[in-house]
Design an enzyme around this catalytic site. Sequence first.
Site, PDB file in Angstrom:
ATOM      1  N   ASP A  45      -4.485 -70.071   9.436  1.00  0.00           N
ATOM      2  CA  ASP A  45      -3.748 -68.838   9.221  1.00  0.00           C
ATOM      3  C   ASP A  45      -4.762 -67.755   8.831  1.00  0.00           C
ATOM      4  OD1 ASP A  45      -1.143 -67.667   9.402  1.00  0.00           O
ATOM      5  OD2 ASP A  45      -1.094 -67.491   7.233  1.00  0.00           O
ATOM      6  N   ASP A 100      -5.255 -73.422  13.375  1.00  0.00           N
ATOM      7  CA  ASP A 100      -6.148 -72.573  12.570  1.00  0.00           C
ATOM      8  C   ASP A 100      -5.706 -72.618  11.113  1.00  0.00           C
ATOM      9  OD1 ASP A 100      -4.165 -70.279  12.055  1.00  0.00           O
ATOM     10  OD2 ASP A 100      -4.147 -70.435  14.244  1.00  0.00           O
TER      11      ASP A 100
END
Length: 291
Positions: A213, A211
């Site tokens: 973050d 991802d």
Amino acid sequence: MSDNPIKIAFIGGSGLYQIDGIENIVEKDIDTPFGRPSDKIITGVINRINCAFLPRHGRGHILNPSEINQRANIYALKSLGTEQIVSFTACGSLKEEIKPKDFVIPDQVFDRTKNRSLTFFEKGIVAHVSMAYPFCNEIRSLIRQTVYEIGIKYHFCGTYVCIEGPQFSTKAESQINRQSGFSVVGMTLFPEAKLAREAEICYANISLVTDFDVWKEREEVTNDAVVANVAANVANSRRVIKSLILKLSRREIKCSCGSSLKKSLMTSSDRVTVSPHYKNVSLLIDKYFKK
């Protein structure tokens, strides 16, 4: 040290709890002077090459990052005769160009952990190993060759910032990490890399991006998306292991990882050998003090 050394080992991160294609499996239940590893170490054969595998969080993901006994993990692998470790870690991206499902082969790491045992050397025995270049560049090059051949999008350099966890970063923390120039953020690479250097084991990492973050606006991290990205990363990791192990087995080791302690042990030999802690680290330093 094992009479039949298992020179190549893999450490699995989130999602990677086992590896495919391993035969002749034997599970090693090892105790160490530093306690027990995360799980039994799985040994076996891939492509006719002996290897070991350790799930860092334990099978079933039962250990949070701060609970992992990384000293026991590295010591147990060293006791099997391990000379090369490739670790896999899930991480969040801190850069626009590093996207979910990309692989990062970091060349640097920054430690923001707070509550971990960072060294084997204590209680009367002191060593200061060099960490200027925390990863074995020979293995990093083999990883790059492998992921390129497989066709996985990768980034060859970058800095992994290791936070304590188990909570993810706040937006403020994520922004500070970005401003510091870090590439990815995770929770498990330290002290693993430091301990491998103290154990004189060649060590490199593959960071698997799940991802962005929490810094990226309008790119909310959802559990479904992360789970899907983890699954894709794990599938690619298993492909990498099958190919990389051949290169590792054929590698002519020229790096200095295997002699990291040669000029790093600071305690005088007469004090080392009488230290009660000597028996705990004799596996690591006997070659320098054994008479």
